[in-house]
Write a protein that holds these residues in place. Structure first.
Motif, PDB file in Angstrom:
ATOM      1  N   ILE A   1       5.776   6.307   5.822  1.00 33.75           N
ATOM      2  CA  ILE A   1       5.563   5.255   6.812  1.00 33.75           C
ATOM      3  C   ILE A   1       5.262   3.923   6.123  1.00 33.75           C
ATOM      4  O   ILE A   1       4.474   3.861   5.172  1.00 33.75           O
ATOM      5  CB  ILE A   1       4.398   5.632   7.748  1.00 33.75           C
ATOM      6  CG1 ILE A   1       4.768   6.881   8.552  1.00 33.75           C
ATOM      7  CG2 ILE A   1       4.049   4.477   8.675  1.00 33.75           C
ATOM      8  CD1 ILE A   1       3.623   7.428   9.391  1.00 33.75           C
ATOM      9  N   CYS A   2       5.910   2.869   6.626  1.00 34.67           N
ATOM     10  CA  CYS A   2       5.613   1.504   6.185  1.00 34.67           C
ATOM     11  C   CYS A   2       5.112   0.739   7.394  1.00 34.67           C
ATOM     12  O   CYS A   2       5.887   0.404   8.295  1.00 34.67           O
ATOM     13  CB  CYS A   2       6.849   0.822   5.585  1.00 34.67           C
ATOM     14  SG  CYS A   2       6.588  -0.922   5.185  1.00 34.67           S
ATOM     15  N   ARG A   3       3.847   0.452   7.428  1.00 35.97           N
ATOM     16  CA  ARG A   3       3.276  -0.235   8.590  1.00 35.97           C
ATOM     17  C   ARG A   3       3.693  -1.704   8.645  1.00 35.97           C
ATOM     18  O   ARG A   3       3.525  -2.355   9.669  1.00 35.97           O
ATOM     19  CB  ARG A   3       1.757  -0.100   8.572  1.00 35.97           C
ATOM     20  CG  ARG A   3       1.298   1.341   8.841  1.00 35.97           C
ATOM     21  CD  ARG A   3      -0.203   1.505   8.718  1.00 35.97           C
ATOM     22  NE  ARG A   3      -0.618   2.854   9.106  1.00 35.97           N
ATOM     23  CZ  ARG A   3      -0.605   3.902   8.298  1.00 35.97           C
ATOM     24  NH1 ARG A   3      -0.179   3.752   7.058  1.00 35.97           N
ATOM     25  NH2 ARG A   3      -0.993   5.092   8.721  1.00 35.97           N
ATOM     26  N   CYS A   4       4.194  -2.231   7.535  1.00 34.58           N
ATOM     27  CA  CYS A   4       4.678  -3.615   7.532  1.00 34.58           C
ATOM     28  C   CYS A   4       6.112  -3.705   8.047  1.00 34.58           C
ATOM     29  O   CYS A   4       6.617  -4.806   8.283  1.00 34.58           O
ATOM     30  CB  CYS A   4       4.605  -4.202   6.121  1.00 34.58           C
ATOM     31  SG  CYS A   4       2.935  -4.268   5.440  1.00 34.58           S
TER      32      CYS A   4
ATOM     33  N   TYR B   1       0.811  -1.212   0.000  1.00 35.58           N
ATOM     34  CA  TYR B   1       0.000   0.000   0.000  1.00 35.58           C
ATOM     35  C   TYR B   1       0.848   1.266   0.000  1.00 35.58           C
ATOM     36  O   TYR B   1       0.508   2.241  -0.667  1.00 35.58           O
ATOM     37  CB  TYR B   1      -0.953   0.015   1.202  1.00 35.58           C
ATOM     38  CG  TYR B   1      -2.075   1.004   1.030  1.00 35.58           C
ATOM     39  CD1 TYR B   1      -3.206   0.674   0.290  1.00 35.58           C
ATOM     40  CD2 TYR B   1      -1.996   2.277   1.574  1.00 35.58           C
ATOM     41  CE1 TYR B   1      -4.226   1.588   0.102  1.00 35.58           C
ATOM     42  CE2 TYR B   1      -3.011   3.198   1.394  1.00 35.58           C
ATOM     43  CZ  TYR B   1      -4.126   2.841   0.654  1.00 35.58           C
ATOM     44  OH  TYR B   1      -5.131   3.753   0.459  1.00 35.58           O
ATOM     45  N   CYS B   2       1.948   1.255   0.713  1.00 33.95           N
ATOM     46  CA  CYS B   2       2.791   2.448   0.802  1.00 33.95           C
ATOM     47  C   CYS B   2       3.839   2.506  -0.308  1.00 33.95           C
ATOM     48  O   CYS B   2       4.560   3.493  -0.424  1.00 33.95           O
ATOM     49  CB  CYS B   2       3.494   2.514   2.154  1.00 33.95           C
ATOM     50  SG  CYS B   2       4.861   1.322   2.330  1.00 33.95           S
ATOM     51  N   THR B   3       3.926   1.444  -1.118  1.00 33.76           N
ATOM     52  CA  THR B   3       5.055   1.297  -2.035  1.00 33.76           C
ATOM     53  C   THR B   3       5.175   2.435  -3.041  1.00 33.76           C
ATOM     54  O   THR B   3       6.279   2.937  -3.283  1.00 33.76           O
ATOM     55  CB  THR B   3       4.975  -0.057  -2.778  1.00 33.76           C
ATOM     56  OG1 THR B   3       4.945  -1.114  -1.815  1.00 33.76           O
ATOM     57  CG2 THR B   3       6.161  -0.241  -3.702  1.00 33.76           C
ATOM     58  N   SER B   4       4.064   2.840  -3.640  1.00 33.46           N
ATOM     59  CA  SER B   4       4.152   3.901  -4.649  1.00 33.46           C
ATOM     60  C   SER B   4       4.693   5.188  -4.040  1.00 33.46           C
ATOM     61  O   SER B   4       5.541   5.866  -4.635  1.00 33.46           O
ATOM     62  CB  SER B   4       2.786   4.150  -5.294  1.00 33.46           C
ATOM     63  OG  SER B   4       1.818   4.498  -4.317  1.00 33.46           O
ATOM     64  N   GLY B   5       4.223   5.527  -2.836  1.00 30.40           N
ATOM     65  CA  GLY B   5       4.723   6.725  -2.158  1.00 30.40           C
ATOM     66  C   GLY B   5       6.178   6.589  -1.762  1.00 30.40           C
ATOM     67  O   GLY B   5       6.956   7.546  -1.874  1.00 30.40           O
ATOM     68  N   GLN B   6       6.567   5.393  -1.313  1.00 33.33           N
ATOM     69  CA  GLN B   6       7.969   5.145  -0.956  1.00 33.33           C
ATOM     70  C   GLN B   6       8.872   5.313  -2.177  1.00 33.33           C
ATOM     71  O   GLN B   6       9.950   5.932  -2.095  1.00 33.33           O
ATOM     72  CB  GLN B   6       8.125   3.723  -0.392  1.00 33.33           C
ATOM     73  CG  GLN B   6       7.368   3.440   0.889  1.00 33.33           C
ATOM     74  CD  GLN B   6       8.074   3.935   2.133  1.00 33.33           C
ATOM     75  OE1 GLN B   6       9.141   4.538   2.080  1.00 33.33           O
ATOM     76  NE2 GLN B   6       7.474   3.686   3.286  1.00 33.33           N
TER      77      GLN B   6
END
Length: 206
Positions: free
Chosen positions: A183-186, A151-156
């Motif tokens: 933020i990466c919740r994983c 979910y956060c990958t594109s923003g990362q």
């Protein structure tokens, strides 16, 4: 004490029913706003007067949309242009999931209005690759398994690309600092760092 509305209700179950209904109304009135502000604005924009035409240059193509001036860039990208690679996370500019590039600089698209970005070069995750050739950081993310739920990958990735271009990934600590807004919740931070640092090293050599 008499003469109150409750005293006038018969004690046959209707008093209990009334109290339940009243309690439900009060609970609804004081319930926290679970729907984010940007979502409310998008919903209102379908009925409230003031929708106007604007043009956004996204991934090299000028697109025309009809939205209210108060619609965020994030919602315009997702809801009007159907570029859903940019994710809506916190909707408060705190998680970095909605990071895009505007004129080469990274921004969180939930905190800027679409109308303010007319005439600017907007790049989303969909525009990062060149045809079938992935961006080096996209390839590095795959190589280092730098994502889990994704979910956060594109923003990362968008933040990482900017971080490298800015020269803010020359050391591990520097990269951590300049990527701290994402933020990466994983908890895939070590893998994300490895991917960013690898591409930064390639850029330094090239």
């Amino acid at each position: 004490m008499g003469n109150t509305l409750f005293d006038k209700l018969p004690d046959d179950g209707s008093r209990r029913s009334f109290m339940k209904q009243a309690g439900g109304i009060v609970g609804l009135a004081i319930a926290p706003p679970f729907i984010a502000q940007a979502e409310r604005l998008t919903a209102f924009s379908k009925t409230v007067a003031g929708v106007s035409t604007m043009q956004l240059k996204v991934n090299g193509t000028v697109r025309t949309i009809q939205v209210e001036p108060r619609v965020t860039l994030l919602d315009a990208l997702r809801e009007n242009l159907h570029l859903t690679g940019t994710k809506k996370g916190c909707d408060h500019g705190q998680c970095g999931a909605c990071t895009v590039h505007v004129n080469g600089r990274r921004i969180v698209s939930c905190l800027t209005l679409a109308v303010m970005n007319q005439g600017k070069e907007i790049t989303t995750i969909e525009g990062l690759a060149k045809a079938d050739q992935l961006h080096p950081l996209q390839e590095a993310f795959i190589k280092h398994d730098a994502f889990q739920c994704g979910y956060c990958t594109s923003g990362q990735i968008m933040s990482g690309v900017a971080c490298v271009n800015e020269g803010h990934a020359t050391t591990d600590n520097q990269a951590r600092e300049w990527m701290s807004g994402n933020i990466c919740r994983c908890g895939a931070y070590p893998n994300i760092l490895a991917a960013v640092r690898e591409v930064a090293g390639q850029s330094a050599k090239g």
